[in-house]
Design a protein around this motif. Structure first.
Motif, PDB file in Angstrom:
ATOM      1  N   VAL A  48     -23.733  23.177 -16.100  1.00  0.00           N
ATOM      2  CA  VAL A  48     -22.363  23.568 -16.424  1.00  0.00           C
ATOM      3  C   VAL A  48     -21.556  22.313 -16.771  1.00  0.00           C
ATOM      4  N   ALA A  49     -20.783  22.385 -17.847  1.00  0.00           N
ATOM      5  CA  ALA A  49     -19.839  21.317 -18.195  1.00  0.00           C
ATOM      6  C   ALA A  49     -18.440  21.919 -18.260  1.00  0.00           C
ATOM      7  N   GLU A  50     -17.456  21.234 -17.675  1.00  0.00           N
ATOM      8  CA  GLU A  50     -16.079  21.736 -17.621  1.00  0.00           C
ATOM      9  C   GLU A  50     -15.105  20.623 -17.992  1.00  0.00           C
ATOM     10  N   LEU A  51     -13.937  21.042 -18.504  1.00  0.00           N
ATOM     11  CA  LEU A  51     -12.855  20.110 -18.807  1.00  0.00           C
ATOM     12  C   LEU A  51     -11.540  20.821 -18.533  1.00  0.00           C
ATOM     13  N   ASN A  52     -10.624  20.133 -17.805  1.00  0.00           N
ATOM     14  CA  ASN A  52      -9.385  20.752 -17.364  1.00  0.00           C
ATOM     15  C   ASN A  52      -8.174  19.910 -17.717  1.00  0.00           C
ATOM     16  N   TYR A  53      -7.102  20.572 -18.133  1.00  0.00           N
ATOM     17  CA  TYR A  53      -5.774  19.960 -18.212  1.00  0.00           C
ATOM     18  C   TYR A  53      -5.132  20.118 -16.840  1.00  0.00           C
TER      19      TYR A  53
ATOM     20  N   SER B 102       0.842  -1.189   0.000  1.00  0.00           N
ATOM     21  CA  SER B 102       0.000   0.000   0.000  1.00  0.00           C
ATOM     22  C   SER B 102       0.875   1.235   0.000  1.00  0.00           C
ATOM     23  N   ALA B 103       0.338   2.296  -0.585  1.00  0.00           N
ATOM     24  CA  ALA B 103       1.022   3.591  -0.620  1.00  0.00           C
ATOM     25  C   ALA B 103      -0.042   4.677  -0.692  1.00  0.00           C
ATOM     26  N   ALA B 104       0.292   5.857  -0.180  1.00  0.00           N
ATOM     27  CA  ALA B 104      -0.680   6.956  -0.148  1.00  0.00           C
ATOM     28  C   ALA B 104       0.002   8.264  -0.528  1.00  0.00           C
ATOM     29  N   PRO B 105       0.253   8.482  -1.813  1.00  0.00           N
ATOM     30  CA  PRO B 105       0.865   9.748  -2.227  1.00  0.00           C
ATOM     31  C   PRO B 105      -0.035  10.950  -1.958  1.00  0.00           C
ATOM     32  N   ASP B 106       0.554  12.037  -1.489  1.00  0.00           N
ATOM     33  CA  ASP B 106      -0.130  13.325  -1.428  1.00  0.00           C
ATOM     34  C   ASP B 106      -0.013  13.994  -2.793  1.00  0.00           C
ATOM     35  N   LEU B 107      -1.117  14.583  -3.244  1.00  0.00           N
ATOM     36  CA  LEU B 107      -1.164  15.177  -4.576  1.00  0.00           C
ATOM     37  C   LEU B 107      -1.289  16.688  -4.483  1.00  0.00           C
ATOM     38  N   ASP B 108      -0.659  17.393  -5.413  1.00  0.00           N
ATOM     39  CA  ASP B 108      -0.890  18.820  -5.549  1.00  0.00           C
ATOM     40  C   ASP B 108      -0.383  19.293  -6.901  1.00  0.00           C
ATOM     41  N   GLY B 109      -0.854  20.479  -7.314  1.00  0.00           N
ATOM     42  CA  GLY B 109      -0.444  21.043  -8.594  1.00  0.00           C
ATOM     43  C   GLY B 109      -1.513  21.958  -9.159  1.00  0.00           C
ATOM     44  N   GLY B 110      -1.256  22.450 -10.352  1.00  0.00           N
ATOM     45  CA  GLY B 110      -2.165  23.406 -10.978  1.00  0.00           C
ATOM     46  C   GLY B 110      -3.026  22.777 -12.058  1.00  0.00           C
ATOM     47  N   PHE B 111      -4.030  23.535 -12.498  1.00  0.00           N
ATOM     48  CA  PHE B 111      -4.883  23.099 -13.604  1.00  0.00           C
ATOM     49  C   PHE B 111      -5.383  24.315 -14.367  1.00  0.00           C
ATOM     50  N   ILE B 112      -5.761  24.089 -15.632  1.00  0.00           N
ATOM     51  CA  ILE B 112      -6.354  25.134 -16.464  1.00  0.00           C
ATOM     52  C   ILE B 112      -7.338  24.466 -17.415  1.00  0.00           C
ATOM     53  N   GLY B 113      -8.420  25.134 -17.722  1.00  0.00           N
ATOM     54  CA  GLY B 113      -9.418  24.504 -18.582  1.00  0.00           C
ATOM     55  C   GLY B 113     -10.476  25.474 -19.061  1.00  0.00           C
ATOM     56  N   GLY B 114     -11.536  24.904 -19.615  1.00  0.00           N
ATOM     57  CA  GLY B 114     -12.638  25.691 -20.143  1.00  0.00           C
ATOM     58  C   GLY B 114     -13.974  25.101 -19.726  1.00  0.00           C
ATOM     59  N   HIS B 115     -15.038  25.882 -19.905  1.00  0.00           N
ATOM     60  CA  HIS B 115     -16.364  25.432 -19.530  1.00  0.00           C
ATOM     61  C   HIS B 115     -17.426  26.123 -20.377  1.00  0.00           C
TER      62      HIS B 115
END
Length: 221
Positions: A92-97, A64-77
């Motif tokens: 509302v519909a959205e999609l993000n990179y 088992s492993a439990a990575p902590d996640l973080d970072g940025g995102f950008i997208g449109g809706h």
């Protein structure tokens, strides 16, 4: 002179009386209409996300492993809203990179990672409008492309599309009749996804949860 003034005043009052009786609001100013949120929208959003990934082996020797996640995102809706008095409802519909990822050591020399490549959702939105200010809640079905990886001398990485749910809240403000800015918090639960690994690695389940805060810019058509 005094009698003439009193008579003239009485005559004017007598003429005005029927007019006020027929339409008492004739000389009162009308209240200016507020911003109308009804319409179709398209826009961009960007922000920061953080969360967790629970990874567990499903065959052979368990791990088992439990990575902590973080970072940025950008997208449109895109969105459609309808206003009824001060209530506003819509979709509302959205999609993000996304560049939200993280890793953890299962043991020395053996690291396990999770990378959210992209994510999106289809939502219902409901809020309360105060002229150009809209406070709202939002929630719906969420989906994402999430990679699991491992580096233990040799490397393995595989991406699966997973589905779950999302809920959040936000505020929008109409700068003009066409441009709206806003801020939003969202929680995403992408559920548990099974990953088949090559022979050198163990098959695994990966359960990813994500929080995001972001800003958005909308154009109203």
């Amino acid at each position: 002179m005094r009698r003439l003034l009193l008579a003239s005043a009485g005559f004017l009052i007598a003429l005005a009386g029927p007019a006020f009786a027929a339409d008492p609001m004739t000389d009162l100013p009308m209240t200016a209409p507020g911003f109308d949120w009804t319409g179709y929208y398209a826009g961009l959003q960007a922000g920061y996300g953080w969360g967790s990934s629970d990874i567990g082996g499903t065959e052979g020797e368990p791990f088992s492993a439990a990575p902590d996640l973080d970072g940025g995102f950008i997208g449109g809706h895109v969105a459609g809203l309808w206003q009824f008095d001060q209530a506003v409802i819509g979709a509302v519909a959205e999609l993000n990179y996304s560049a939200i990822d993280g890793s953890a050591e299962a043991e020395p020399g053996n690291s396990v990672g999770t990378d959210i490549k992209w994510f999106g959702s289809v939502n219902a939105k409901a809020g309360y409008a105060m002229d150009r200010l809209l406070v709202y809640g939002i929630g719906g079905i969420a989906f994402a492309g999430i990679e699991t990886s491992q580096n233990a001398g040799t490397t393995f990485a595989k991406t699966e599309t997973t589905a779950g749910w999302t809920i959040g809240a936000g505020v929008d403000f109409a700068l003009t009749d066409k441009f709206i800015v806003g801020a939003q918090y969202r929680y995403y639960d992408f559920g548990k996804e099974h990953y088949d690994a090559p022979d050198d690695f163990l098959d695994r389940d990966q359960d990813v949860k994500l929080h995001t805060v972001g800003v958005n810019l909308n154009y109203k058509f």
